[in-house]
Structures are given as C-alpha cells and as structure tokens.
Design an enzyme around this catalytic site. Structure first.
Site, PDB file in Angstrom:
ATOM      1  N   TYR A 126      -1.491  10.219 -16.576  1.00 51.60           N
ATOM      2  CA  TYR A 126      -0.734   9.909 -17.786  1.00 51.60           C
ATOM      3  C   TYR A 126      -1.195   8.572 -18.357  1.00 51.60           C
ATOM      4  CZ  TYR A 126       3.041   9.376 -21.116  1.00 51.60           C
ATOM      5  OH  TYR A 126       3.757   9.226 -22.275  1.00 51.60           O
ATOM      6  N   GLN A 190       7.892  15.419 -21.578  1.00 51.70           N
ATOM      7  CA  GLN A 190       7.330  16.764 -21.742  1.00 51.70           C
ATOM      8  C   GLN A 190       5.908  16.838 -21.204  1.00 51.70           C
ATOM      9  OE1 GLN A 190       8.316  14.791 -24.225  1.00 51.70           O
ATOM     10  NE2 GLN A 190       6.873  14.784 -25.946  1.00 51.70           N
ATOM     11  N   ASN A 219       7.015   4.869 -19.891  1.00 54.23           N
ATOM     12  CA  ASN A 219       8.346   4.298 -20.112  1.00 54.23           C
ATOM     13  C   ASN A 219       9.361   4.887 -19.137  1.00 54.23           C
ATOM     14  OD1 ASN A 219       9.040   6.850 -21.091  1.00 54.23           O
ATOM     15  ND2 ASN A 219       8.843   6.255 -23.244  1.00 54.23           N
ATOM     16  N   GLN A 264       1.819 -11.595 -19.803  1.00 51.85           N
ATOM     17  CA  GLN A 264       2.471 -10.415 -19.229  1.00 51.85           C
ATOM     18  C   GLN A 264       3.749 -10.043 -19.969  1.00 51.85           C
ATOM     19  OE1 GLN A 264       0.869  -8.397 -16.817  1.00 51.85           O
ATOM     20  NE2 GLN A 264      -0.636  -9.818 -17.678  1.00 51.85           N
ATOM     21  N   HIS A 267       3.861  -7.021 -22.502  1.00 57.71           N
ATOM     22  CA  HIS A 267       3.941  -5.614 -22.112  1.00 57.71           C
ATOM     23  C   HIS A 267       5.270  -4.972 -22.455  1.00 57.71           C
ATOM     24  CE1 HIS A 267       0.160  -4.920 -20.071  1.00 57.71           C
ATOM     25  NE2 HIS A 267       0.296  -6.023 -19.368  1.00 57.71           N
ATOM     26  N   GLU A 333       4.408  -7.952  -8.514  1.00 57.38           N
ATOM     27  CA  GLU A 333       3.284  -7.062  -8.824  1.00 57.38           C
ATOM     28  C   GLU A 333       1.976  -7.850  -8.896  1.00 57.38           C
ATOM     29  OE1 GLU A 333       1.992  -3.950 -12.407  1.00 57.38           O
ATOM     30  OE2 GLU A 333       3.493  -5.503 -12.776  1.00 57.38           O
ATOM     31  N   HIS A 334       1.942  -8.873  -9.759  1.00 54.77           N
ATOM     32  CA  HIS A 334       0.770  -9.737  -9.900  1.00 54.77           C
ATOM     33  C   HIS A 334       1.132 -11.131  -9.406  1.00 54.77           C
ATOM     34  CE1 HIS A 334       0.560  -6.892 -13.420  1.00 54.77           C
ATOM     35  NE2 HIS A 334      -0.676  -6.725 -12.967  1.00 54.77           N
ATOM     36  N   ASP A 367      -6.380  -6.815 -15.520  1.00 56.84           N
ATOM     37  CA  ASP A 367      -5.955  -5.740 -16.409  1.00 56.84           C
ATOM     38  C   ASP A 367      -7.144  -4.974 -16.985  1.00 56.84           C
ATOM     39  OD1 ASP A 367      -3.267  -6.221 -16.086  1.00 56.84           O
ATOM     40  OD2 ASP A 367      -3.098  -7.522 -17.833  1.00 56.84           O
ATOM     41  N   GLU A 421      11.858  18.059  26.631  1.00 60.58           N
ATOM     42  CA  GLU A 421      12.450  18.138  25.296  1.00 60.58           C
ATOM     43  C   GLU A 421      13.203  19.445  25.081  1.00 60.58           C
ATOM     44  OE1 GLU A 421       9.286  17.471  22.506  1.00 60.58           O
ATOM     45  OE2 GLU A 421       9.267  15.318  22.852  1.00 60.58           O
ATOM     46  N   HIS A 426       6.994  25.983  24.147  1.00 60.43           N
ATOM     47  CA  HIS A 426       5.838  25.114  23.989  1.00 60.43           C
ATOM     48  C   HIS A 426       5.072  25.015  25.311  1.00 60.43           C
ATOM     49  CE1 HIS A 426       7.756  23.963  20.261  1.00 60.43           C
ATOM     50  NE2 HIS A 426       6.806  23.076  19.977  1.00 60.43           N
TER      51      HIS A 426
END
Length: 435
Positions: A126, A190, A219, A264, A267, A333-334, A367, A421, A426
């Site tokens: 995406y 969608q 988003n 930043q 954004h 994050e950064h 980036d 067990e 088994h």
C-alpha cells in the site's frame, strides 16, 4: 511552541513521561467494517464505487494500464528520476545484505535439520496518496520484497482526479523503475480489502488475486482495515503517526536539531517531535530556533499543531544516563544522537526503530536515500519489533531429515517425554518403528 519540561529534580516514569498522540483505530474499525463487507460481496464494482465516494474520481480501469506506467516514467522530472534511481540502488544494496542464508545442521549420524528461508508468494503493497504523495514508500516496500524473491507483487495507491483517475505519476514512475507491473488505482480501506480478499468484476473475471501479506503505511482507516484482516493475511504493523526523538547534549547544533524536529511534524498533525537533553541551554536554543524556522513554512499550520500536541516537547534531565533511560522508555520510531561521544551513548540504547548517528545523519536521509528502510515501528513497538526488511517477506521453513540410525538413539527418550505429557500415541508412533 515546543514546551520544555524540566525533569531534573522530579521523579518520573521514563516510559510514560511523554504521552503519545491518541490514534483511535478501534473507532475507525466501525467505519471500516461496512467497506470490507461491500468489497467482499461486490468485488471490483464496490472498490470503484467506494473509490469514487472517498477520492472523488472513478478510475476507468482499476488496474493501471502498462502504457500509463511507461508514460509516467518518460515524463518524470529528470532530477526526481535520478534521485529515485539512487535511492533504489542504495536500498537494493542494503536489503540484499539482509538475506539470511539457508543452513544445514548435522546433529548426529543420520540426523539433520535444514533451515530454509522461503519467500512469501504474493504481497500487497500500500502506497499513500492523500495528504502527501510518497514515491519513497514504493521503494521501501518493493525493494525488500524483491530482495526476498517474492514472485507476486501488487501495489495499490489512491487515484488522483487531476491525473485522470490514475495514481500520482511519480508513484507510477517509481513502480516502473522497480519493474512492478501490477498496480491498482484505489486507496483507503477498500484497497486493503481488495488485496486481502481479491476482487472479481461483474463478469466473474478475477481482476486482483488475494495476497498473503500486506505492508505499507496509511491513515487510521487503512490501519483499521489491516488490523481487521490480520490472521487471514499477514500485515507489517498497525502503524501510528511518525515519531522523532533527538538525544543531544550541549555539543549539538540547535538550528539543525530544530530543523530535524520540524521535518517530522510535516507528516501528520499527530506526529511526535521530542528532544531529550541534559542541557537547558540547548533546550532553550532549540525552541528559539523552532520559533524562527516554522513561520512561513508550506505546512505551517500542521507543523504547529504537531509541535504543540501532547506527544511533542523538550525533556530536560539531570544527566546523559537519565537521557538514555528516558529514550529507551519512549522507544521511538526514529532516534537521532547528537552528543560528544555518539558511540558511547549508542552502546546503552536498547529501544529504537532506526538510529541516526551524528549531525550529518538526519532522519530525512533515512526517509529517502540512506539505503535503510523508512517503514519503522511506532507507538513504542520498537521494544519488540523491527522495521520492514528483507526477512519480513520470508518464512523460515525447516526440513527434518532423520533415518533409522538418527532416530534410534533418542527413541526411548522421546517415548518417555511423550508419556510424561500424557501423549501415549506420540510415544507409540516412535516405538512402532523399532518393534
């Protein structure tokens, strides 16, 4: 504009001293679910209807024609093309080096386990195209997938009315440079639903095959849709707003620190810009620089909203040890480190998505053209997750090869463990081979 909090003589929790912006994915989920249901039941026509509703344009073709891709590359600004090519070259070098080797581990005579890294077969990528256009996101998602050997790549990005219902031409040009042939003109929830479910047209012909993994930022509605499909398909993350934390002492250049914090905040109004320092003098100088640099910037209102939000600010602590503790607690994050001894500080950093060392390694470098990946963990998830990388598009598949001489020496032990067990079948499955 950027609030200074003096923590030098206070008690605080490093993990919560700087609250994050609230991203209400759960609220968005209620809006997203009917969109998913429409795509599930009505395929391509639903995707086109929803795209027209949310983006104000109905693409003539959901899949972008090959000639439109070629035309976009032919007409791109030469400087932008050169920059994209350089970014691709550097990203390919870094991500190729991340490819893990297959290994064979001999354990005994007639006993071995092989570790094989297998590419995910089909991936949906995406690329946002609403508030801003991000051809860099095409590179950051496509390059590691290609390095992993993924055979099927589908890119989707919102259509633009001004470009005849096609995604932005720079995004198409980036796809063409990377050799991506399957691109769709749709965005939002969608698009995620189309990738996860696949989509047929009104004649029952499949236009988009379903994918196995979906990656890429978006988003809150994109995040909610990805979350809704997690388990049916893999996802990279439910990403929050962008974050930068600058860890600095009195040797840092205030104007550069201020510029990086401002960058930043472009954004998203919820983006977090944080300075952590043991120098009140630096803190005050950076705030003064921000007041000087922000007025007149193209996205001034958004930048001001981000910098004045609860998620942004300056934290002044008593020592560099305290600054490191707060930085690890925030798990940004950064992370930029601007200190007299960056390597010494780096040794104690445990939680950060990507770390930028020194005054000439600003976050905008990452980036675009550092070679590293800019799809990184947000919202504190850097405590336990990594940025997007080549291994993100691989599965570890183990091949177990034992013959009789390999199994016989450990058979009794396996039988005993299985019986302990309560799994007697088994144990019997092992024992029968030696009766």
């Amino acid at each position: 504009m950027l609030n200074i909090t003096d923590l030098r003589n206070t008690t605080y929790d490093p993990a919560t001293v700087m609250p994050r912006a609230k991203l209400e994915v759960s609220d968005a989920s209620q809006i997203v679910q009917p969109i998913i249901d429409q795509v599930r039941h009505h395929g391509v026509s639903a995707v086109q209807d929803l795209t027209e509703r949310f983006d104000g344009v109905r693409p003539a073709s959901l899949r972008v024609p090959a000639e439109a891709m070629a035309k976009a590359l032919e007409e791109i600004d030469p400087d932008v093309r050169a920059a994209l090519e350089e970014s691709i070259t550097r990203a390919r070098a870094v991500h190729a080096a991340q490819l893990p080797p297959n290994t064979v581990v001999p354990l005994a005579d007639g006993a071995s386990v092989e570790n094989h890294w297998v590419p995910i077969q089909r991936v949906g990528l995406y690329v946002p195209g609403g508030r801003a256009v991000y051809p860099s996101s095409v590179i950051m998602n496509v390059v590691p997938a290609q390095a992993a050997g993924v055979p099927g790549l589908a890119v989707t990005s919102p259509p633009q009315a001004e470009f005849g219902g096609l995604p932005h031409p720079v995004i198409l040009a980036a796809c063409q440079l990377l050799g991506v042939e399957e691109v769709y003109a749709t965005g939002g929830a969608q698009a995620i639903a189309m990738l996860a479910l696949g989509a047929d047209d009104e004649h029952g012909q499949t236009v988009c095959e379903p994918v196995d993994l979906i990656t890429g930022p978006g988003n809150v509605y994109v995040a909610a849709a990805k979350q809704a499909f997690f388990g049916q398909v893999g996802i990279d993350a439910v990403a929050g707003p962008s974050e930068i934390l600058v860890l600095a002492d009195n040797t840092a250049t205030p104007a550069w620190v201020a510029a990086d914090l401002i960058s930043q905040s472009e954004h998203d109004p919820l983006a977090a810009s944080v300075l952590v320092t043991d120098s009140m003098e630096l803190a005050e100088a950076v705030v003064e620089e921000i007041e000087t640099q922000v007025p007149g910037t193209p996205l001034e209102d958004q930048i001001r909203e981000a910098l004045t939000g609860q998620q942004s600010g300056v934290l002044v602590v008593a020592s560099m040890a305290d600054a490191i503790e707060v930085t690890n607690g925030i798990a940004t994050e950064h992370l930029e480190i601007h200190t007299a001894d960056n390597d010494a500080v780096l040794k104690d950093i445990t939680h950060a998505g990507a770390i930028f060392l020194g005054p000439y390694s600003p976050v905008p470098l990452g980036d675009y053209s550092a070679g590293s990946n800019h799809v990184l963990p947000t919202s504190g998830t850097a405590r336990f997750s990594s940025g997007l990388n080549t291994a993100s598009f691989l599965r570890l598949q183990q091949h177990i090869r034992y013959d009789k001489t390999g199994l016989e020496p450990i058979a009794k032990g396996i039988e005993a463990l299985a019986a302990s067990e309560g799994l007697h079948a088994h144990a019997e499955a092992i024992a029968r081979r030696f009766e």
